[in-house]
Design an enzyme around this catalytic site. Structure first.
Site, PDB file in Angstrom:
ATOM      1  N   ARG A 185       0.337   1.813  -2.280  1.00 28.24           N
ATOM      2  CA  ARG A 185       1.596   2.566  -2.304  1.00 28.24           C
ATOM      3  C   ARG A 185       1.456   3.917  -1.602  1.00 28.24           C
ATOM      4  O   ARG A 185       2.442   4.465  -1.107  1.00 28.24           O
ATOM      5  CB  ARG A 185       2.061   2.729  -3.754  1.00 28.24           C
ATOM      6  CG  ARG A 185       1.139   3.540  -4.630  1.00 28.24           C
ATOM      7  CD  ARG A 185       1.311   3.249  -6.115  1.00 28.24           C
ATOM      8  NE  ARG A 185       0.752   1.945  -6.464  1.00 28.24           N
ATOM      9  CZ  ARG A 185       0.788   1.430  -7.691  1.00 28.24           C
ATOM     10  NH1 ARG A 185       1.364   2.106  -8.672  1.00 28.24           N
ATOM     11  NH2 ARG A 185       0.268   0.243  -7.946  1.00 28.24           N
TER      12      ARG A 185
ATOM     13  N   LYS B 247     -13.655  -1.076  -7.981  1.00 28.26           N
ATOM     14  CA  LYS B 247     -13.352  -2.383  -8.548  1.00 28.26           C
ATOM     15  C   LYS B 247     -14.630  -3.046  -9.073  1.00 28.26           C
ATOM     16  O   LYS B 247     -15.735  -2.723  -8.623  1.00 28.26           O
ATOM     17  CB  LYS B 247     -12.745  -3.298  -7.477  1.00 28.26           C
ATOM     18  CG  LYS B 247     -11.363  -2.932  -7.006  1.00 28.26           C
ATOM     19  CD  LYS B 247     -10.910  -3.893  -5.920  1.00 28.26           C
ATOM     20  CE  LYS B 247      -9.514  -3.571  -5.434  1.00 28.26           C
ATOM     21  NZ  LYS B 247      -8.475  -3.865  -6.434  1.00 28.26           N
TER      22      LYS B 247
END
Length: 489
Positions: A346, A272
């Site tokens: 996920r 990130k």
């Protein structure tokens, strides 16, 4: 914070402050002594208070009352929405908490469209939340608030109100547990720490049992997706299972909550940007809400069978970390091509969802996750996205959110979106491209919940307030979840 209800005559009710809500078009409450009403009327005519929405004014030495002061709260010239009423409770509580007031009394509002029971229940919750503070790491904490007790007053005795304030307080406690966990720095709040929190809850509540799977145990079981995320960190991943038996297990099975617990998310190899990466400690907001909901359920001794699973891991870049292009086998047997290691939530959730179905056979599964930035783009910070393969479940969660002010919004799970997850090398890939990112993330999870009634809450926009001195965890969606559980107990 202590709460109580009273219907003693106001003239005989001792309090440091009495809170009175007043609208521009409403008559003064008849429960107030005539001398007090006249005093407020003169105060208003003098221009000191005009009852505009959100205006708060102290009136000292009220006549014929055993209270030192009144806190007049303006409601404006139109009926308050539920959200507007809760906002005023929050604002009034902040004012009380910063004053010398130790014991306050709240004059319940007969003009509001909601019931007295709702006002006391949700009011108690908001007061509990509004007096929250997190200064564990300050060398010199701010002085503690004097406010210790709030009594809700109404002229007529109502036996439901005592239960209402106890319920509200329990939900508020759960919200604040979630906020505490979210606000902890990631050097102190890591997967093994969350295991300790679960074990402490198990010691505190007799009906709660706790089981923890280590990262090695999870890998051995076949949780390849979970392990792919966890293996990049020095902190060992944990699958935390809390089972609450407030009712005897039935053939129907329990309700299951599954929380994403990424205690810090660097993005992994798909790193990130550095700006605001500090806020990635909040990427365990789903797990925090599961802990908070378990706390509330235990406090209320709800007659339900609940299984709560937290998939806890750190997502870190390392020589052992998963790479873009890796293919992993999930506990369900399905394979996933990892195209972006920053779509890790996920991956840990899919194995946790399979685990809870295989081991506990729930009739309903709700997962909660700070899953996608796309959800923030779509819904902002006001509503969490609600996905479900069952319309009744979706509607029940949305109704619970509306009842508590912890609102959600229904999102589509159409088959047309599933194709975005197709992979040329595996059963699926873990991202669906730039379009409909929140939807395709939910579609990914739906592939692991085909045999059970399931809902997914994407709370990426609601789990915390970003930036500035107001930055911090919100504790959402504990009110929605616990209301749903109470409604279905």
């Amino acid at each position: 914070m202590d709460f109580a209800v009273s219907n003693r005559p106001l003239e005989k009710s001792k309090a440091d402050a009495l809170v009175v809500l007043l609208g521009k078009k409403n008559d003064l409450p008849q429960a107030l002594p005539s001398a007090t009403r006249e005093q407020i009327s003169q105060f208003t005519k003098a221009g000191d208070f005009n009852a505009s929405k959100g205006q708060l004014v102290w009136l000292h030495a009220p006549q014929d009352l055993n209270a030192d002061r009144l806190l007049l709260v303006g409601t404006g010239d139109s009926p308050l929405s539920d959200q507007g009423w809760l906002s005023l409770v929050h604002k009034a509580t902040k004012t009380l908490a910063s004053s010398p007031v130790k014991q306050a009394m709240w004059l319940l509002d007969d003009t509001h469209t909601q019931t007295l029971e709702w006002q006391v229940r949700e009011g108690s919750r908001v007061v509990e939340e509004s007096t929250y503070r997190f200064d564990n790491y300050r060398s010199k904490p701010a002085p503690a608030s004097n406010l210790a007790k709030l009594t809700f007053w109404h002229a007529e005795k109502d036996t439901t109100l005592t239960k209402a304030h106890k319920t509200g307080k329990a939900v508020g406690l759960g919200v604040n547990v979630a906020r505490d966990l979210g606000n902890l720095p990631p050097n102190d709040c890591y997967p093994e720490y969350l295991s300790g929190v679960a074990r402490d809850l198990g010691k505190e509540y007799e009906k709660l049992t706790v089981k923890v799977l280590s990262q090695a145990q999870a890998e051995k079981m076949g949780m390849g997706a979970f392990h792919a995320v966890a293996k990049g960190s020095e902190r060992q991943g944990q699958i935390i299972v809390m089972e609450y038996k407030g009712a005897k297990p039935t053939k129907q099975g329990p309700v299951a909550l599954v929380g994403k617990g990424i205690t810090f998310d660097t993005g992994g190899i798909s790193l990130k940007p550095g700006a605001t990466m500090d806020e990635m400690k909040y990427d365990m907001g789903g797990a925090a809400s599961v802990f908070g909901s378990v706390k509330t359920v235990c406090e209320l001794d709800l007659p339900i069978h609940l299984v709560a699973v937290v998939a806890a891991a750190e997502n870190m870049p390392d020589g052992r970390a998963a790479r873009p292009g890796d293919i992993v086998k999930t506990l369900s047997g399905q394979t996933v091509e990892i195209l972006n290691t920053d779509a890790e939530g996920r991956l840990v959730l899919c194995d946790a969802l399979t685990y809870v179905q295989q081991k506990h056979k729930p009739h309903t599964v709700i997962d909660i996750a700070t899953l996608t930035g796309a959800c923030v783009v779509a819904l902002g910070a006001h509503a969490q996205a609600v996905y479900s393969n069952d319309d009744d479940l979706s509607e029940a969660l949305l109704a619970a959110g509306k009842e508590t002010g912890d609102r959600g919004w229904p999102m589509p799970l159409w088959d047309e979106y599933q194709g975005q997850l197709d992979s040329p090398f595996a059963d699926m890939q873990n991202i669906g491209g730039p379009k409909a990112g929140s939807i395709t993330a939910a579609c990914f999870l739906s592939r692991f919940t085909k045999e059970v009634k399931w809902a997914h809450l994407d709370i990426a926009g609601t789990a915390w307030i970003s930036g500035g001195m107001s930055k911090g965890a919100t504790g959402r969606p504990v009110p929605m979840l616990t209301r749903y559980l109470m409604d279905n107990a």
